[in-house]
Design a protein around this motif. Sequence first.
Motif, PDB file in Angstrom:
ATOM      1  N   TYR A 157     -21.410  42.813 -20.873  1.00 49.26           N
ATOM      2  CA  TYR A 157     -20.408  43.354 -19.951  1.00 49.26           C
ATOM      3  C   TYR A 157     -19.028  42.808 -20.286  1.00 49.26           C
ATOM      4  CZ  TYR A 157     -24.229  44.973 -16.954  1.00 49.26           C
ATOM      5  OH  TYR A 157     -25.332  45.606 -16.470  1.00 49.26           O
ATOM      6  N   ASP A 161     -15.906  46.773 -16.215  1.00 45.57           N
ATOM      7  CA  ASP A 161     -17.221  47.408 -16.038  1.00 45.57           C
ATOM      8  C   ASP A 161     -17.617  47.390 -14.568  1.00 45.57           C
ATOM      9  OD1 ASP A 161     -17.407  47.902 -18.697  1.00 45.57           O
ATOM     10  OD2 ASP A 161     -18.705  46.190 -19.155  1.00 45.57           O
ATOM     11  N   ARG A 162     -18.311  48.425 -14.144  1.00 45.80           N
ATOM     12  CA  ARG A 162     -18.764  48.504 -12.747  1.00 45.80           C
ATOM     13  C   ARG A 162     -20.279  48.376 -12.744  1.00 45.80           C
ATOM     14  NH1 ARG A 162     -14.967  50.544  -9.307  1.00 45.80           N
ATOM     15  NH2 ARG A 162     -16.483  51.551  -7.942  1.00 45.80           N
ATOM     16  N   GLU A 183     -16.790  45.588  -9.526  1.00 43.20           N
ATOM     17  CA  GLU A 183     -16.055  45.691 -10.787  1.00 43.20           C
ATOM     18  C   GLU A 183     -15.858  44.297 -11.376  1.00 43.20           C
ATOM     19  OE1 GLU A 183     -12.347  47.698 -10.539  1.00 43.20           O
ATOM     20  OE2 GLU A 183     -11.711  47.097 -12.549  1.00 43.20           O
TER      21      GLU A 183
END
Length: 421
Positions: A157, A161-162, A183
């Motif tokens: 990640y 990024d969510r 997030e």
Amino acid sequence: MLIFHLARRSLANRLLTTGLTVLSIGLSVALLVGVENVRTGMRDSFANTVSGADLLVGSKGGTIQLLLYAVFGMGSPTANISYETWQEYENHSAVAWTVPYSLGDSHRGYRVIGTNDAFYEHYKYRGGQSIEVAEGRQAAGVFDLVLGADVAERLGYGLGDRIPVTHGMSQVGLMNHDELPFEVVGILDRTFTPVDRAIYVTLEGISAIHMGWESGAPPMLGEEVAADEVLAMDSIPIGQITSFLLGAESRAHTLLLQREISTNEDEPLMAVIPGVALAEMWRGIGYAEDGLRIVTFFVVLVGILGMVVSIYTSLDARRREMAILRAVGAGPKRIVSLLLLEAGLLAILGAVLGVALVYGLLFVFQPLIEARFGLYLPIRAMDDLQILYVIGVVVVGFVAGLVPAIKAYRTALHDGLSVRV
């Protein structure tokens, strides 16, 4: 000096046997010293996970269980404590700071921890080092999320990024908070502690994803709370947390606070001193360490016995050598000294090889072990116990040489000069 020269040439003449015997003793010593290194490294790693906290507070239960789930990220909490109770101690005149933890959720097996700014300010590890953000910033908004270094690396990640959070600690989420993803706004610097394997959000974020979950089950279809509704709220109510670390204004207040918290009449609480709880945990698993030591000692014993067998069986092939030595004037005592010195040299060479192996392996694999298991194995000089182990192996090696030496002592001169049929 002549005896030493003879012993050295004798061992060199049987290079393969000498090499295998030294290797056998060396591996045994490496195991003995290595196990001790790993044991002390584990203790140091656990002890350095959190420092500077005077008390760890949670719901009443087992002290070790509280320490494991709140500090080391192992196991699950048995109950929560109310937010009002935490605020009571947060504002206590004898309390300098607190770091609240809200547990119970995860993402792909990694624990999600709700906390506040105090975590970044007051949480210390490994002798007082602070938590640092390597990329991005601290979690401040409701749906902000900060990754531990291991989580970011293994899951790949990055900022922006969510990711959704799973209700519970299962790797495969059956009840996900998919409608309210977080997030990624920051990635923590590596600490080589359980912090690297955790995900941090705000207390408000944990409360927000559990709106409508008061019964313990997801809200009915159509009754979910949307992210926009959450963000439109003036404040998000926080009902409870799981535990909190506490720093007292002075050491003198620690025991008074511990007693006050443990006798709280409004809510069953428990306050433990992290160092005391850790010592209790080590006492509990001390039997396993003793068992490991016993196994290691037996391995060393096998290595020493291998050396004795090697010298003893070689005596038959060296009958003529011994007889010649006796014939040129070497008495039985000098023969005994020669064999004792050979055994001692083998033990010394084995011990040196074993210690070199330990430090060589530490030098090569220390970064890998830190990165993979979060276990910090410091490269440092051997402590008194390890030195005692090595000296013990050398002394036992010398003593074990008495067995073949006595056999050689009892062998008559004509035995080596006569021809056996």
